[in-house]
Scaffold this motif. Sequence first.
Motif, PDB file in Angstrom:
ATOM      1  N   ARG A  49       7.984   2.196   3.303  1.00  0.00           N
ATOM      2  CA  ARG A  49       7.927   3.687   3.823  1.00  0.00           C
ATOM      3  C   ARG A  49       9.047   3.854   3.923  1.00  0.00           C
ATOM      4  NH1 ARG A  49       3.247   2.254   8.904  1.00  0.00           N
ATOM      5  NH2 ARG A  49       5.374   0.518  10.005  1.00  0.00           N
ATOM      6  N   GLU A  97      -4.262   8.734   4.350  1.00  0.00           N
ATOM      7  CA  GLU A  97      -4.943   8.320   5.493  1.00  0.00           C
ATOM      8  C   GLU A  97      -4.573  10.381   6.606  1.00  0.00           C
ATOM      9  OE1 GLU A  97      -1.228   6.709   6.913  1.00  0.00           O
ATOM     10  OE2 GLU A  97      -2.645   5.017   7.084  1.00  0.00           O
ATOM     11  N   ARG A 148       1.098  -0.984   0.021  1.00  0.00           N
ATOM     12  CA  ARG A 148       0.186   0.083   0.442  1.00  0.00           C
ATOM     13  C   ARG A 148       1.166   1.192  -0.084  1.00  0.00           C
ATOM     14  NH1 ARG A 148       2.194   1.832   4.439  1.00  0.00           N
ATOM     15  NH2 ARG A 148       1.532   2.010   6.861  1.00  0.00           N
ATOM     16  N   ALA A 159       0.324   4.838   1.313  1.00  0.00           N
ATOM     17  CA  ALA A 159      -0.794   5.014   3.012  1.00  0.00           C
ATOM     18  C   ALA A 159      -0.392   7.277   3.062  1.00  0.00           C
ATOM     19  CB  ALA A 159      -0.660   4.872   3.569  1.00  0.00           C
ATOM     20  N   PRO A 160      -0.853   7.593   1.305  1.00  0.00           N
ATOM     21  CA  PRO A 160      -0.046   9.626   2.546  1.00  0.00           C
ATOM     22  C   PRO A 160      -1.220  10.081   3.047  1.00  0.00           C
ATOM     23  CG  PRO A 160      -0.760   9.018  -0.366  1.00  0.00           C
ATOM     24  CD  PRO A 160      -1.202   7.995   0.206  1.00  0.00           C
ATOM     25  N   HIS A 177       9.761   6.064   9.680  1.00  0.00           N
ATOM     26  CA  HIS A 177       7.886   5.813  10.655  1.00  0.00           C
ATOM     27  C   HIS A 177       8.742   4.188  11.044  1.00  0.00           C
ATOM     28  CE1 HIS A 177       4.647   7.240   8.882  1.00  0.00           C
ATOM     29  NE2 HIS A 177       5.824   7.160   7.910  1.00  0.00           N
TER      30      HIS A 177
HETATM   31  N1  GLU Z   1       0.772   7.990   6.223  1.00  0.00           N
HETATM   32  C1  GLU Z   1       1.751   8.441   6.812  1.00  0.00           C
HETATM   33  C2  GLU Z   1       2.818   9.592   5.845  1.00  0.00           C
HETATM   34  O1  GLU Z   1       2.019  10.138   5.300  1.00  0.00           O
HETATM   35  C3  GLU Z   1       2.714   7.056   5.887  1.00  0.00           C
HETATM   36  C4  GLU Z   1       2.393   6.191   7.104  1.00  0.00           C
HETATM   37  C5  GLU Z   1       2.625   4.432   6.866  1.00  0.00           C
HETATM   38  O2  GLU Z   1       3.546   4.283   5.195  1.00  0.00           O
HETATM   39  O3  GLU Z   1       2.426   3.561   7.275  1.00  0.00           O
HETATM   40  O4  GLU Z   1       3.799   9.816   6.320  1.00  0.00           O
END
Ligand code: GLU
Length: 470
Positions: free
Chosen positions: A208, A47, A11, A13-14, A212
């Motif tokens: 990612r 997100e 995925r 997930a921006p 993180h």
């Molecule tokens: N929403 C997060 C971001 O934009 C990414 C979260 C993820 O990839 O787990 O940094």
Amino acid sequence: MTAHSRPVRTRFAPSPTGYLHLGGARTALFSWAFARHHQGTFVLRIEDTDVERSTPEAVQAILDGMDWLGMQPDEGPFYQMQRMDRYRELIQQMLDNGTAYYCYSSPEEVDAMRERARQLGLKPRYDGTWRPETGKQLPAIPEGRAPVVRFKCPQEGVTSWEDLVKGTISFDNSELDDLIIARADGTPTYNFCVVVDDWDMAITHVIRGDDHVNNTPRQITILQALNAPVPCYGHVPMILGPDGEKLSKRHGAVSIMEYDTQGYLPEAMINYLARLGWSHGDDEIFSAEQLIEWFDTRQLSKSAAQWDPKKLNWVNAHYIKHTDSAVLAQNIAPRIEALGGEVSNIELAAVVDLFKDRAETLQDLATDALLFCSPFVPAPEALQDEVLTSDAKDLLRTFSAKATELSEWNVASIAQAIRDTLAEHEVKMPKLGIPLRVAVTGRKQTPAIDAVLALLGRSTVLARLTLATH
Ligand code: GLU
């Protein structure tokens, strides 16, 4: 089932708080290539729980950016704000089975706990006041205070994973705080939503940014408490600017669509972004199909990649050179018009043919094409005086006479007229080439002059020569 034996699902997930930036686009690209390589599924998840900072425009910018790069998701976009009921349901389930608990400590009390820990030289953390344990007497519930929900994180043992990029990463559980999973107003927190989504969306591989890494042990422990499979994680180092600092606006464009505006081809962008932190032997130029075929997380680099605008231009120039001129013509037509040019009277693909070997961007190409698409501007007077000497004018008149008599007007016949003129005057090419360019195009430098003259057309060329030699 482990993540390894399930069908691959990745995925992107921006958080929709701005445009799709280069780092995000590259993370998306790796997730996309990995899914495609394994005939898996690439999911797009928005997100958007930070309602203050999330905007529909940013969502659109992300979709546009992915579309431009040709990275269409197989599923989604899914929006976290539409999944609130599901998060609440699981928070309740965790409260019921004792893997989460209500905490009535006020933010000020928690700050004080952190401060105390700091003074003792310990990691600042919540002290577990409301953490239920067998035989432990919890304090009386303060009146009128809405509780947060905390995850009852295991306090012993180690949480570790084999990172696809960085190798084994371990955290002592004693270092992990009892994370808040729902705020006092009942809204779930970031790490919890990510965990639930990765589980519900059956994500097997999370690729990612390495910002993180610290979230991962928290997410793994919650997944374990939910009895959910733990995906494989790969944390990609960030992109540095040419000066070695974290890539930011200071280094120029960071929005992926800005590169479209500046005249970069999406194929070039994909190729260049993939090489920022990934490699396949010494290959510098490869297609999206080759990237998919070759993509392997073992070739992801452990160290930060450095943004190199010169290399991007080199890659883009390569793609421009190898793209069909008719396709390029279509792309640059609106760019030429935006520059004030007119494209309807010209065979644009032929113009592109003349310039595409030297252009670094489509914007360069459009600017070059103005030679044929905008009204003639004679060379500045100083240049005319320097180049259009009386000897030069004699040469131009000879050429003009020969050009008038040519039975056909094409590159070969023009080249012959040029050669004949040189022979008659016993001079070498620059003596005629430069005045001819200045007289007919107003510029000292152009692509091959015979090809330029052929495209301009005989009447235009003769009229400009008359103007320059009178
Ligand atoms: N929403 C997060 C971001 O934009 C990414 C979260 C993820 O990839 O787990 O940094």
